[in-house]
Each structure stands twice: as structure tokens, then as C-alpha cells.
Motif scaffolding. Sequence first.
Motif, short mmCIF file in Angstrom:
data_model
loop_
_atom_site.label_atom_id
_atom_site.label_comp_id
_atom_site.label_asym_id
_atom_site.label_seq_id
_atom_site.Cartn_x
_atom_site.Cartn_y
_atom_site.Cartn_z
N PHE A 161 0.85 -1.19 0.00
CA PHE A 161 0.00 0.00 0.00
C PHE A 161 0.89 1.25 0.00
CE2 PHE A 161 -2.72 3.24 1.96
CZ PHE A 161 -3.89 3.09 1.21
N SER A 162 0.66 2.12 -0.98
CA SER A 162 1.56 3.25 -1.20
C SER A 162 0.80 4.58 -1.22
CB SER A 162 2.30 3.07 -2.53
OG SER A 162 1.36 3.09 -3.61
N ASN A 163 1.55 5.66 -1.46
CA ASN A 163 0.94 6.98 -1.58
C ASN A 163 -0.10 7.02 -2.69
OD1 ASN A 163 2.49 8.05 0.49
ND2 ASN A 163 4.11 8.77 -0.88
N HIS A 164 0.21 6.37 -3.80
CA HIS A 164 -0.72 6.34 -4.93
C HIS A 164 -2.03 5.65 -4.56
CE1 HIS A 164 -2.27 6.01 -9.01
NE2 HIS A 164 -2.40 4.71 -8.83
N HIS A 165 -1.93 4.52 -3.86
CA HIS A 165 -3.13 3.82 -3.42
C HIS A 165 -3.96 4.72 -2.51
CE1 HIS A 165 -0.68 -0.03 -4.14
NE2 HIS A 165 -1.70 -0.09 -4.97
N LEU A 166 -3.29 5.39 -1.58
CA LEU A 166 -4.00 6.23 -0.62
C LEU A 166 -4.73 7.37 -1.31
CD1 LEU A 166 -4.61 6.96 2.32
CD2 LEU A 166 -2.47 8.26 2.37
N GLU A 167 -4.06 8.03 -2.21
CA GLU A 167 -4.69 9.15 -2.92
C GLU A 167 -5.87 8.67 -3.77
OE1 GLU A 167 -3.59 12.68 -6.15
OE2 GLU A 167 -2.11 11.14 -5.65
N THR A 168 -5.71 7.52 -4.42
CA THR A 168 -6.76 7.01 -5.30
C THR A 168 -8.01 6.64 -4.53
OG1 THR A 168 -5.09 6.10 -6.81
CG2 THR A 168 -7.34 5.27 -7.03
N VAL A 169 -7.87 5.88 -3.44
CA VAL A 169 -9.05 5.45 -2.70
C VAL A 169 -9.72 6.63 -2.00
CG1 VAL A 169 -7.82 4.87 -0.56
CG2 VAL A 169 -9.94 3.69 -1.14
N CYS A 170 -8.95 7.58 -1.54
CA CYS A 170 -9.54 8.75 -0.88
C CYS A 170 -10.30 9.64 -1.87
CB CYS A 170 -8.46 9.57 -0.18
SG CYS A 170 -7.77 8.77 1.29
N SER A 171 -9.81 9.71 -3.09
CA SER A 171 -10.47 10.54 -4.10
C SER A 171 -11.79 9.93 -4.57
CB SER A 171 -9.54 10.74 -5.30
OG SER A 171 -9.31 9.50 -5.97
N GLN A 172 -11.97 8.62 -4.36
CA GLN A 172 -13.18 7.96 -4.82
C GLN A 172 -14.18 7.70 -3.70
OE1 GLN A 172 -12.39 4.42 -7.09
NE2 GLN A 172 -10.68 5.33 -8.18
N SER A 173 -13.82 8.00 -2.46
CA SER A 173 -14.67 7.67 -1.33
C SER A 173 -14.83 8.88 -0.41
CB SER A 173 -14.06 6.50 -0.52
OG SER A 173 -13.71 5.43 -1.36
N VAL A 174 -15.90 8.84 0.38
CA VAL A 174 -16.10 9.85 1.41
C VAL A 174 -15.85 9.15 2.75
CG1 VAL A 174 -17.68 11.55 2.38
CG2 VAL A 174 -17.82 10.98 -0.05
N LEU A 175 -14.59 9.05 3.10
CA LEU A 175 -14.20 8.27 4.27
C LEU A 175 -14.48 9.01 5.58
CD1 LEU A 175 -10.77 6.74 3.16
CD2 LEU A 175 -13.02 5.65 3.14
N LYS A 176 -14.95 8.24 6.56
CA LYS A 176 -15.10 8.74 7.92
C LYS A 176 -14.03 8.15 8.84
CE LYS A 176 -20.11 9.45 7.65
NZ LYS A 176 -21.44 9.10 8.23
N THR A 177 -13.54 6.96 8.47
CA THR A 177 -12.53 6.27 9.27
C THR A 177 -11.39 5.81 8.36
OG1 THR A 177 -14.19 5.47 10.83
CG2 THR A 177 -12.07 4.35 10.82
N LEU A 178 -10.16 6.08 8.76
CA LEU A 178 -8.99 5.63 8.01
C LEU A 178 -7.94 5.15 9.01
CD1 LEU A 178 -7.36 5.32 5.38
CD2 LEU A 178 -6.60 7.69 5.67
N PHE A 179 -7.65 3.84 8.96
CA PHE A 179 -6.63 3.23 9.82
C PHE A 179 -5.53 2.67 8.93
CE2 PHE A 179 -9.58 2.02 13.63
CZ PHE A 179 -9.80 3.37 13.85
#
Length: 323
Positions: free
Chosen positions: A179-197
Motif C-alpha cells: 500500500f503506497s501513496n498512490h493507493h492512498l490518494e486514489t481510494v480517498c479521491s473515490q470515497s467519502v471516508l469517515k474512518t482511516l486506519f
Amino acid sequence: MRKCAVSVEIRMSDPVSISWLPDSVLLEVLSFLSVRDLIRSGRVCKRWKRMISDKTLWKHVNLTPYKLNSKIMWHFVRHWLRTSLQTLKLKGLLHSVKKQEYLTPAILQEMAKRFSCLENLHLEQTSLHSISYDCFPSTLKTLELSQCEIPMVWFNASSNQSRSLPKLENLMLNNVSSFSNHHLETVCSQSVLKTLFLSGTYRVTDIGIQKSLLFLKGLQHLKLQSCNITDIALHLIGCHLKCLQTLALTNISMTDAGLACLSSIKTLEKLWLEYSIHLSSDSIIAVCVTLPALNFLCLNGIFEGHGSIDEIKKKLPNCKVTC
């Protein structure tokens, strides 16, 4: 009414021993059985078979104790798991000699058709190289990956979808090394996250946090453990995450200067500062007294054997301080 814990020994070979129980109580007793015992119990008598079919027993299913392959998984999906399924926990054989795949795109598609209530999916020791992110049921609100393998290009929506998991609110990753910076940016841009661990995701750096925070304005719970971040990330968190209620920072390279940036998060209720050996008690006090909602502070691994904890507790009378 307070619930009392009752120890009941169920002899599945002798259903008469508890046949006097009403259905509601028997159903409560059966809810404590494992999946394997539930299946075995269905063979005892007609009444138990009827009870085992009750949808409430199959809302939250944990299959992690069992070795799964695709054939067994198909059997569970078609014959045992009910349409009321809300939570499913699965464990693969990633670190074993036999690296059999138990999840396939076809199985996930079948799950999406059958389980319209499925909201929480927990995968452990699972290789996801042959499974596209698009295959997961769109009903998911929580996705937890522990010791899993994901390809370099993942979390990407297909060309005909703006979001692969439009309802995703909670994302938890534990020791997902790829899991990398690219993965993090991609999933965050597609979701409205309330929790991130993020735990053990050492490829996540300050740059990844910076690019992702633009999409995390409504984040309420954040955990960063053993990530490769510094005071820069803490400065960004303090500037952008104004709705945070819980923040856990464990084994993170931060100093008093970075900690001071958190004083702007006035909604913060719970704070973990574990194994941050470069923090001073004066800095911790200075920040925490500016957080009006703070009611819990964990300082595990910082001031062991010192009197600083007593001073912090004295300065924060309305906050539970643990170490």
C-alpha cells in the motif's frame, strides 16, 4: 436491564436437554456457536434445523478459523450464507505452502447479487492480484485488509464507474506492505471516508498524506501506525482535518513542533501518542489543554517510570490519561 453472562453447555447429540427453552432463548444460545457448530447443529433435529436457518444468526459471520478454497467458498455462498449477511470475515492461505485462492471475481459477483445487506468485509492473508477492485460488492461501507497483497494499480474505478465502492466510509489496512501513496490518494479521491486506519504501511509518506487530505475533509477517525511520516504530515492534519474525533499516532517520527499543530483540532475527543519518545510533557500539556472535547489520552511507551504522567494528569483533570 443489565445482561448477565450465562455459561451453557450444549450437547448437540442430546437436544432434549435444552428442548424446554423457548425459541427466543434458544436462538440467543445458538448465536454463540461457531459457524462449524451451527452447521452441525442443523443435523440434530427438525426444530434446531429450523432455528439454524434464522437470518439473525447469519448477519455477522466469521470464517477466519477455517481453511478456505474456492470450492468451499462457493458452498458457503450458495447454501449457508443468508441474504441478511452484514459482516463477513475471511482468511486465506497467503503465507502457507498451499497458496490456494478462495476468492475469485465470480464469487464476489455472486456475493454482490445475493447479499444486498453486506456492509463489512474483512480479509486476512489474501492475495488480491487476480481480483479487480471493481469486483467487490458496491454495498460495502467497511473494508479491512490485514496482511494482504494488492497489485500496484488498485482502488481504481473502471472507465464506466466514477466510484467502485460508492458507500465506502471505513478503510482499515494492517501490514499491507504494498500500500503506497498512490493507493492512498486514489481510494480517498473515490470515497467519502469517515474512518482511516493505516498500520504498518511504511510506503505512506508525507506526500501521500498531503495529496489525500484534500478528499478527507469529513474524516472523523484517523490512525497512523508505523507509517513513514514526520511533523509535516501533522501540520497538514491540523490544518485540514477539522472534524476529527479520534486520532491515534503510534511509532511516528514526530516532535513537539509537530504535536503543536494538533491544537487547532477542537473536535478531538481521544488521542493516542504511543512510543513517541521525542515528545516532552510540557508540550503534551500545552496542546491538550487547548482541546476542549478531549476526554482520553494514551501515552503508552513515552514516560514509563517517570513522574511526568502525574503532572499531566493533574493538568488535565477532565481527561483520562493512560500509559
